[in-house]
Enzyme design. Sequence first.
Site: not given
Length: 753
Positions: A18, A512, A602, A638, A691, A723
């Site tokens: 994919l 990704r 997270e 970070h 991004h 980032c």
Amino acid sequence: MAIAHILGYPRIGEKRALKFAQEAFWKGELNATGLQEVGKGLREQHWQKQAGLGFITAGDFTFYDHVLDHAVMFGAVPERFGFQRGVLSEEQYFALARGNASQPAMEMTKWFDTNYHYIVPELSADTRFSINAHEFLSRLDEAQAQGKTVKPVLLGPVSLLYLSKARDRDRLQLLDGLAEQYAYLLRELYHRKIEWLQIDEPVLALDLDDQWLKAFERAYAWLRTQRPKILLATYFANVSRYQGFITGLPVDGIHLDLVRAPEQLAPWLNALPGHWVLSAGVVDGRNIWRNDLRRSLDILQTLAQKLGDRLWVAPSCSLLHTPVTLAHEENLDPEIKHWLAFADEKIAEVATLARALNEGEGSIASELAASDAAVQSRRTSSRVHNADVQARITALDKINPERHRAFAERKAVQQARYNLPALPTTTIGSFPQTADIRASRAAFKQGKLSTDRYQQDMQQHIEFAIREQEALDIDVLVHGEAERNDMVEYFGEQLAGYAFTQYGWVQSYGSRCVKPPVIYGDVYRPQPMTVETARYAQSLTSRPVKGMLTGPVTMLQWSFVRDDQPRQSTAMQLALAIRDEVDDLQQAGIGIIQIDEPALREGLPLQQAEWKQYLDWAVRAFKLSASVAEDDTQIHTHMCYSEFNDILPAIAAMDADVITIETSRSHMELLDGFGEFAYPNDIGPGVYDIHSPRVPTIAEIEALLRRAASVVPLAQLWVNPDCGLKTRGWAETRTALDNMVQVAKQLRTELAA
Ligand SMILES: CN1c2c(nc(N)[nH]c2=O)NC[C@@H]1CNc1ccc(C(=O)N[C@@H](CCC(=O)N[C@@H](CCC(=O)N[C@@H](CCC(=O)O)C(=O)O)C(=O)O)C(=O)O)cc1
Ligand SMILES: N[C@@H](CCS)C(=O)O
Ligand SMILES: [Zn+2]
């Protein structure tokens, strides 16, 4: 008859077909027909793999993200793209996810506490939901053509709304309009004689207030008649506290995550309405360990006695979060491989468990014997247990998690050492992972490039990154991370107690993927991991080069972890390994060291009652890794990919000298939290959204920096991107960083005046 099924299957393909199709399409090397053919082929393959189950699951495939697909299907395409209502072309669909020349992409954020990212639907007072289920239904036709019983899956209306952002309106005001469209779709499924529909309502894992609980009643009232039977799927947490609400909903069964929250089984068994099925999620969908079939069977047999045909057997959640198959893993140690199960092996496990229930334990004698042997070998293997690591852990209390002196005093000695200007500029670590870099590594891994040649190649990339940063006049440099395949896997490959795979890919977002390494045993660091690279990079320049490490909580969160000890025990082992590396780096003269913790937020439990306990050990793990630093060693951390306002005190307690943190994408929303909570140490709120390929203008960066400066004292402020830059190209990176440095310099001049 107990029925075996899965909630969803990974979309990427055994060897990431994919990803390659998506990226070829984006480059114009594959047309839309070609892309659709790849999708069709993958779906067929996935259904064939489910042929031994009671249902094949349809509706779980997507070309980018399933939440985006629901937004599109229900007509919630943001007006700003200017697309006409109706079926979107492939270009238009991807434009929503990735942006186009005139519009930035829709927002992307973490899917609960996983490393998967979903696209956040954008709603507004003008949103008029309107179903267009052409794609969903044609994939259902494809599934039905397989000749098996098909169970489609939908993300439920309440979760879809909850996970969306509404610009100018309370999302709940949009609920009825959305639920009505679901009702149309369910009616169509009913006419197509679909017997069972799975509706996922993962937000039931969260702390919901009364309004949201009532939203369930309101939304599902639209789904009372002319519909298939509904299996309400919950996962990632105990949902028994909402039992009163849930059992009142017009559904016909519930799926429970019995891996994450086995304790919810008893209350549910007592309360299950008489006609409901119970789908028991006993196979771990978030991890890669082979199921202990005997243990699962013990649970299931008791359930079967009570529920009979109303018992279904499943993985705990969608298999989206596990790699696809062990079939191509040729390099894994055979003993360790024997302990593992990826998606395909988990499908076999649920089928085996259902067979045992239906045909008796004797029918799975050989599978049970193999499972028992794996359990026994994992429990006793010398690969798992290491006496030296245990001894260090026993003595953990003897290590002081605090730095020697308080931040203000450390700052003074660090400033004396480095004499950085006001508003120092830096980047987050990675520079573009170019095709060259990837090709070198691929050749090295395939044995086509010698170790020496590979290292030379990497040194060239590092030197290139250093020279670029010098030319840009950045103050604190990085080596660029060219030698790293991934910020977690790279360390996992070097730490004892870790195994890594060849094809164990898991989708992170869009095309990704990441290949989480597997922590199977006690973790320690046999030898320094980054010291030579850091020393080399520092030898090229008189400016300080930051050492770059991944912190213990992120290593834990982005690896597949042991399930035979608490997560926090593994976190402490990782902390000691990172601590050893910090010490070696500072001994080698690297005086600025970044310990990345992007996954700290997270890892936060989904239910607030458990936050404190998690934050206590997570912060302790970070501090243990950093407290070996001398006062004149500057520790950076970070964080990105999350909203941090609710954990600012814990972030402050980590006591990093500098934190660089993602803020630009959210227009510095993070800084709102600074009204109430004055962050005590230095902070670099991101001023460049990495991004997007879009280069931020000087004016945009300046506006963000001025906003930051209005909240954070200038003496505490650093200037940096959101980032790392690994997904960007050099041309855009160079221009964006040039703009960033110019803004920093301009503000410095203003300050001096
Ligand atoms: C910061 N992020 C990370 C998360 N989790 C991690 N474990 N790591 C992270 O960095 N979670 C939150 C975010 C998610 N963001 C990203 C961003 C980018 C990627 C990404 O680019 N993934 C790559 C794979 C990276 C990798 O492992 N590369 C390897 C192998 C490369 C490869 O595919 N090689 C080819 C052949 C070489 C070629 O010609 O290209 C092959 O093997 O077939 C490497 O560099 O050696 C991706 O491509 O998806 C992920 C998460
Ligand atoms: N040092 C890493 C952090 C990513 S979160 C990078 O720059 O890619
Ligand atoms: Zn980051």
